[in-house]
Design a protein around this motif. Structure first.
Motif, PDB file in Angstrom:
ATOM      1  N   PHE A   1      -7.110  44.390 -36.124  1.00  0.00           N
ATOM      2  CA  PHE A   1      -6.836  45.648 -36.816  1.00  0.00           C
ATOM      3  C   PHE A   1      -7.993  46.026 -37.725  1.00  0.00           C
ATOM      4  CE2 PHE A   1      -2.959  43.709 -35.566  1.00  0.00           C
ATOM      5  CZ  PHE A   1      -2.127  44.756 -35.196  1.00  0.00           C
ATOM      6  N   PHE A   2      -8.325  47.303 -37.739  1.00  0.00           N
ATOM      7  CA  PHE A   2      -9.442  47.800 -38.550  1.00  0.00           C
ATOM      8  C   PHE A   2      -8.960  48.922 -39.470  1.00  0.00           C
ATOM      9  CE2 PHE A   2     -13.155  45.851 -36.466  1.00  0.00           C
ATOM     10  CZ  PHE A   2     -12.575  45.345 -35.324  1.00  0.00           C
ATOM     11  N   HIS A   3      -9.430  48.892 -40.704  1.00  0.00           N
ATOM     12  CA  HIS A   3      -9.184  49.984 -41.649  1.00  0.00           C
ATOM     13  C   HIS A   3     -10.276  51.031 -41.468  1.00  0.00           C
ATOM     14  CE1 HIS A   3      -7.049  46.657 -43.727  1.00  0.00           C
ATOM     15  NE2 HIS A   3      -6.216  47.611 -44.087  1.00  0.00           N
ATOM     16  N   LEU A   4      -9.965  52.113 -40.791  1.00  0.00           N
ATOM     17  CA  LEU A   4     -10.951  53.164 -40.553  1.00  0.00           C
ATOM     18  C   LEU A   4     -10.531  54.435 -41.288  1.00  0.00           C
ATOM     19  CD1 LEU A   4     -11.519  52.748 -36.704  1.00  0.00           C
ATOM     20  CD2 LEU A   4     -12.677  51.581 -38.574  1.00  0.00           C
ATOM     21  N   PRO A   5     -11.451  55.384 -41.456  1.00  0.00           N
ATOM     22  CA  PRO A   5     -11.036  56.668 -42.017  1.00  0.00           C
ATOM     23  C   PRO A   5      -9.978  57.296 -41.111  1.00  0.00           C
ATOM     24  CG  PRO A   5     -13.430  56.527 -41.847  1.00  0.00           C
ATOM     25  CD  PRO A   5     -12.866  55.356 -41.110  1.00  0.00           C
TER      26      PRO A   5
ATOM     27  N   LEU B   1     -17.587  39.226 -31.020  1.00  0.00           N
ATOM     28  CA  LEU B   1     -17.852  40.224 -32.065  1.00  0.00           C
ATOM     29  C   LEU B   1     -17.299  41.588 -31.646  1.00  0.00           C
ATOM     30  CD1 LEU B   1     -21.482  39.362 -33.210  1.00  0.00           C
ATOM     31  CD2 LEU B   1     -19.332  38.903 -34.416  1.00  0.00           C
TER      32      LEU B   1
ATOM     33  N   TRP C   1     -17.025  52.036 -34.424  1.00  0.00           N
ATOM     34  CA  TRP C   1     -18.091  52.892 -34.961  1.00  0.00           C
ATOM     35  C   TRP C   1     -17.481  54.273 -35.145  1.00  0.00           C
ATOM     36  CZ3 TRP C   1     -23.340  51.026 -35.140  1.00  0.00           C
ATOM     37  CH2 TRP C   1     -23.513  49.755 -34.596  1.00  0.00           C
ATOM     38  N   VAL C   2     -17.423  54.751 -36.384  1.00  0.00           N
ATOM     39  CA  VAL C   2     -16.827  56.053 -36.676  1.00  0.00           C
ATOM     40  C   VAL C   2     -17.946  56.998 -37.102  1.00  0.00           C
ATOM     41  CG1 VAL C   2     -15.184  57.303 -38.096  1.00  0.00           C
ATOM     42  CG2 VAL C   2     -14.689  54.953 -37.386  1.00  0.00           C
TER      43      VAL C   2
ATOM     44  N   ARG D   1     -20.868  51.764 -38.350  1.00  0.00           N
ATOM     45  CA  ARG D   1     -20.161  50.601 -37.837  1.00  0.00           C
ATOM     46  C   ARG D   1     -19.205  50.034 -38.880  1.00  0.00           C
ATOM     47  NH1 ARG D   1     -20.821  45.378 -38.287  1.00  0.00           N
ATOM     48  NH2 ARG D   1     -23.022  45.305 -38.872  1.00  0.00           N
ATOM     49  N   SER D   2     -18.030  49.657 -38.438  1.00  0.00           N
ATOM     50  CA  SER D   2     -17.103  48.896 -39.274  1.00  0.00           C
ATOM     51  C   SER D   2     -17.650  47.487 -39.446  1.00  0.00           C
ATOM     52  CB  SER D   2     -15.733  48.817 -38.604  1.00  0.00           C
ATOM     53  OG  SER D   2     -15.771  47.864 -37.549  1.00  0.00           O
ATOM     54  N   SER D   3     -17.021  46.750 -40.297  1.00  0.00           N
ATOM     55  CA  SER D   3     -17.313  45.326 -40.419  1.00  0.00           C
ATOM     56  C   SER D   3     -16.939  44.643 -39.093  1.00  0.00           C
ATOM     57  CB  SER D   3     -16.469  44.788 -41.566  1.00  0.00           C
ATOM     58  OG  SER D   3     -16.840  43.490 -41.908  1.00  0.00           O
ATOM     59  N   TYR D   4     -17.751  43.685 -38.683  1.00  0.00           N
ATOM     60  CA  TYR D   4     -17.411  42.929 -37.482  1.00  0.00           C
ATOM     61  C   TYR D   4     -16.159  42.095 -37.694  1.00  0.00           C
ATOM     62  CZ  TYR D   4     -21.810  43.655 -34.916  1.00  0.00           C
ATOM     63  OH  TYR D   4     -22.866  44.190 -34.224  1.00  0.00           O
ATOM     64  N   GLN D   5     -15.358  41.944 -36.620  1.00  0.00           N
ATOM     65  CA  GLN D   5     -14.324  40.927 -36.609  1.00  0.00           C
ATOM     66  C   GLN D   5     -14.535  40.085 -35.351  1.00  0.00           C
ATOM     67  OE1 GLN D   5     -10.385  41.761 -38.077  1.00  0.00           O
ATOM     68  NE2 GLN D   5     -10.933  43.891 -38.473  1.00  0.00           N
ATOM     69  N   VAL D   6     -14.154  38.835 -35.449  1.00  0.00           N
ATOM     70  CA  VAL D   6     -14.284  37.940 -34.299  1.00  0.00           C
ATOM     71  C   VAL D   6     -12.963  37.954 -33.548  1.00  0.00           C
ATOM     72  CG1 VAL D   6     -14.540  35.532 -33.594  1.00  0.00           C
ATOM     73  CG2 VAL D   6     -16.043  36.495 -35.353  1.00  0.00           C
TER      74      VAL D   6
END
Lengths: 235, 235, 235
Positions: B113-117, B136, B140-141, B145-150
């Protein structure tokens, strides 16, 4: 030619409306022409301040682009009328900022609602495009298009009504409500009888030259302010 | 070649799915090729409107970049399917806007899960990159780029499934749910079988020339709309 | 020269710490030099993943500028350690994102708190300047300075400690807490023993050439990752 002759026919046989019109005529400044470089300022919440606009052509529309720049200090949860075109029986074409913050577009009936950025004390440039063929409707905020919504394909806007800024007339120029009134600034209103391209809308937003509206053109607009409305230099 | 031959094998022995497919085939427009300068508009919340996309290569992927532009009027707390690739048994590769506003990426199992705008009525350009080697994953908004998650290092996306826009098929093209459906606009979807560089993703965001996707390329994409989906000029 | 010799003296006579250090040494990769074009990725919440940084000079500081770029997926109400420099007895210089969203700066004792824009999944460039003479402290977010606060005029940062990214060591490298750990990305950390000018900080923010830090310089930094930390290309 003033707007008054066009108001008379539907007031026959209706003494209350005739009285209202009489009051409007008494309060009205003369009709004037052209607002290039000017802003309309509605400084207070009233049920009697508005500006009547006279279109350059009959508003029998199967497509249009309506653009204006608007700013308000009104709270975010206050309903605001942004544009009202009404014939005797119908709210033909209304634009509202709703209580929940959405902006609505109504063609005589239920409206369609858009989630737009808030309209604030800083000027927002707002355009609305619609075409009857597929019913594609969109708002453009500072040159960016909202998602399309499909609204009233096949519909035609009826001619012969009155355009008001500042108030919504629930009965053709009657029943104004202070709690729906517009408080703030409007400038640079233009309307075309067709859908402008993205590049034309963006050019208008940035203040570049675009062909002026053939329904309304701010620089040569015929307008009649009533009540407490100021015409000030856009500075 | 159409998409239908690929739908047939898994419908054998399952009369309900066969019926569903029959309905889909009846409702479907012909498969078409190429959407350069076009937008897909999903105007209403339905459980029957979607677009099937045919990849240019088998989607046995150990890395990918998926890019699309998307806009929606749906409320911020509504779950929305943004991209669904499903094989007979697995949701192979899904992208969701979750009820809590986060954007999730799922490879057959629990997602990340990613916190994006927020995804709004204005177009967001959204890319997702993932590579199996180290797992990885990043969104990309609008070129950032968002923070990477594994996520799922070592995993391989399975080939042979179906890509849908507009709906999530819980069982390969069955069980569509209106409350998860996409309403709004999608355009310029491209997918590559490798991770694009930052500069390539930003070039794509700004509409500059980049090598078109080798999995999906919007300008030459093979697509089949079903139900209520409009193909309109991007203006 | 590695960091290990400097860790040994204070572990004498304290078997638990000695054990901890043993574990750290076992888990540690070798110390490496230089992270130009690289990002440190802390993918998971742990109490054992961190990176030790070795300064180019003793950190006996009466002024400094600390800059880094940081991104995180952690929730907005989660405390996060951003930078920790600790001697045997004191948290000499810590930077935290607090539970209430403020960013704090602590010099061995009570801290000072700043209301900054949120630290999100997109990279924030964050600098902190402080000078002992008047105690002027400010954060710089993406090149914009916060309001100054006056903090510990006359103070001197003590030398001889250890800098950690990823964890706060409440007792010099002991007692790591997962709920305070950093999850996300750090890159381009530089530190100078003086206050940089606005134009230098803005140049750093935009990636232009500035004289590299004389306390820490990312391109030639001596670092030792422990636990689950990835060093990846900045793409």
């Amino acid at each position: 030619m003033g707007l008054k002759p066009r108001l008379e026919p539907w007031s026959e046989g209706c003494p209350e409306l005739a009285l209202l019109i009489l009051i409007i005529i008494i309060n009205s400044e003369e009709e004037s022409v052209g607002l290039a470089g000017k802003v309309l300022v509605f400084p207070y919440e009233t049920d009697f301040s508005f500006v009547t606009l006279k279109p350059r052509m009959e508003m029998e529309l199967r497509a249009f682009t309506l653009c204006l720049r608007v700013a308000t200090e009104l709270p975010a949860d206050r309903q605001i009328i942004l544009f009202a075109y009404r014939t005797a029986d119908y709210d033909e074409l209304n634009v509202w900022r709703e209580r929940d913050g959405r902006v609505s577009f109504t063609l005589s009936g239920d409206g369609v609602f858009f989630h737009l950025p808030p309209i604030t004390t800083f000027r927002t440039s707002l355009c609305l495009t619609w075409e009857s063929n597929r019913g594609l409707a969109a708002f453009w905020v500072d040159g960016k298009r909202s998602s399309y919504q499909v609204y009233k394909p096949g519909h035609t806007v009826r001619p012969g009504g009155t355009v008001l800024l500042g108030q919504d007339a629930d009965k053709h120029l009657g029943d104004l409500e202070a709690t729906q009134s517009f408080v703030g600034e409007v400038t640079d209103l233009n309307m075309w009888d067709h859908v402008l391209s993205r590049s034309a809308i963006q050019a208008w937003h940035y203040g570049h030259r675009v062909p002026e509206g053939n329904v309304f053109a701010w620089a040569s607009i015929e307008y009649a302010p009533s009540g407490n409305v100021l015409v000030v230099d856009d500075d």
